[in-house]
Design a protein around this motif. Structure first.
Motif: not given
Length: 341
Positions: A319-335
């Motif tokens: 669950a922590g790994k999936a949450a971290t993926y989502n945060l990383r993906r959020l930054c990629s979408l913003k970038a």
């Protein structure tokens, strides 16, 4: 001759910002105070009635847990990197501090959250952050599963039968019992044996963000998880899956509930696929491939190998790994300038 400077630390930080520090980008978009508050609600901080050294702030520990997942670091490596790495010190707010969490502190924090089953709380808190930025689930969803290996264990046939009966072999010493994972199971995929757990996810088609997940032992069939990971909040009613999810009765049930089911067909002995079915499989595969990008990114984040024992720890860590993926993906979408709408 190397030039020395009284302002070397400040100059290095300025250069880090010019080069682009992904951790700085995370701080721009993610409210870690809110995540820490959710963790404290799910797993209250231990009482200090008996005294002792005060624990590190929850926000710092949440940030450290994110770093461990992002870079696939063990507790020992995490301790070393925090002491050695400028970007980590800055992200954790320890640039000017002589107090640094050690490996035992990281382990204790995770154990407290695991005991409180706080993995779901963290994952949902991250998804609320995504919604705050406007990245709600759209365009339908793609369901898939992946095996998550743990260090292999070898037991005798008799010990294996006792474990299946949910009994601990009597001749195991206490230290051995602590090191044995009696929850993980063996399974075969493409003729190769795996030992560990299974992670099933539902990712939205538009943003490739993980919306729901389920963790089980490796021997459970993928198809048993499909309805558990369906995201009813997705604004699209299209559901995509590979050949492993074929089940006529369930598809009929889902269609009666308003879902548009796109499951690839598989050939049966003596009944090859028709040209029309092959074209349909190809159309679905183009969409379904997006979920493979999710698992590929999880592999890049230190891989999916778990350093833990037991199903509860596996659930929390994934669950922590999936949450971290989502945060990383959020930054990629913003970038990338992907606008949420």
């Amino acid at each position: 001759m190397i030039r020395e400077s009284l302002f070397a630390a400040e100059e290095r930080e300025a250069k880090l910002d010019r080069l682009g520090d992904v951790l700085r980008e995370m701080e721009k978009h993610i409210d870690f105070k809110v995540l820490a508050a959710e963790i404290d609600r799910a797993a209250p901080r231990p009482s200090r009635a008996r005294g002792g050294r005060p624990p590190f702030p929850t926000e710092l520990m949440v940030r450290a847990f994110l770093l461990q997942n992002l870079y696939g670091l063990s507790d020992e490596q995490m301790e070393f990197q925090v002491l050695d790495r400028l970007s980590f010190q800055r992200f954790l707010g320890l640039r000017r501090s002589s107090q640094v969490p050690d490996r035992t502190t990281f382990w204790t924090f995770r154990e407290r959250l695991t005991a409180a089953q706080a993995g779901d709380a963290l994952f949902e808190a991250v998804n609320r952050q995504l919604a705050r930025h406007g990245y709600i689930a759209r365009g339908g969803q793609i369901v898939d599963a992946s095996l998550v290996p743990v260090p292999r264990q070898h037991v005798t046939e008799e010990e294996g039968e006792q474990i299946k009966a949910q009994a601990m072999p009597a001749d195991w010493k206490p230290a051995e019992r602590r090191q044995r994972d009696v929850d993980a199971t063996w399974t075969k995929k493409h003729g190769k044996s795996y030992f560990g757990y299974k992670l099933s996810v539902s990712a939205d088609r538009r943003y490739k963000l993980i919306r729901k997940l389920k963790v089980s032992t490796a021997s459970q069939n993928d198809t048993l998880h499909l309805e558990d990971v369906l995201d009813s909040a997705n604004t699209g009613r299209d559901l995509y899956g590979d050949k492993g999810y074929v089940d006529g009765e369930r598809e009929a049930r889902l269609k009666s509930r308003g879902w548009r089911v796109h499951i690839q067909r598989k050939a049966e002995k003596g009944r090859p696929l028709s040209v029309c079915q092959k074209r349909r499989n190809t159309r679905i595969a183009r969409v379904r491939a997006r979920v493979e990008h999710v698992f590929a990114t999880l592999d890049q984040m230190g891989g999916k190998l778990l350093r833990c024992i037991g199903l509860d720890r596996a659930r929390f860590l994934l669950a922590g790994k999936a949450a971290t993926y989502n945060l990383r993906r959020l930054c990629s979408l913003k970038a990338c300038g992907v606008v949420a709408f």
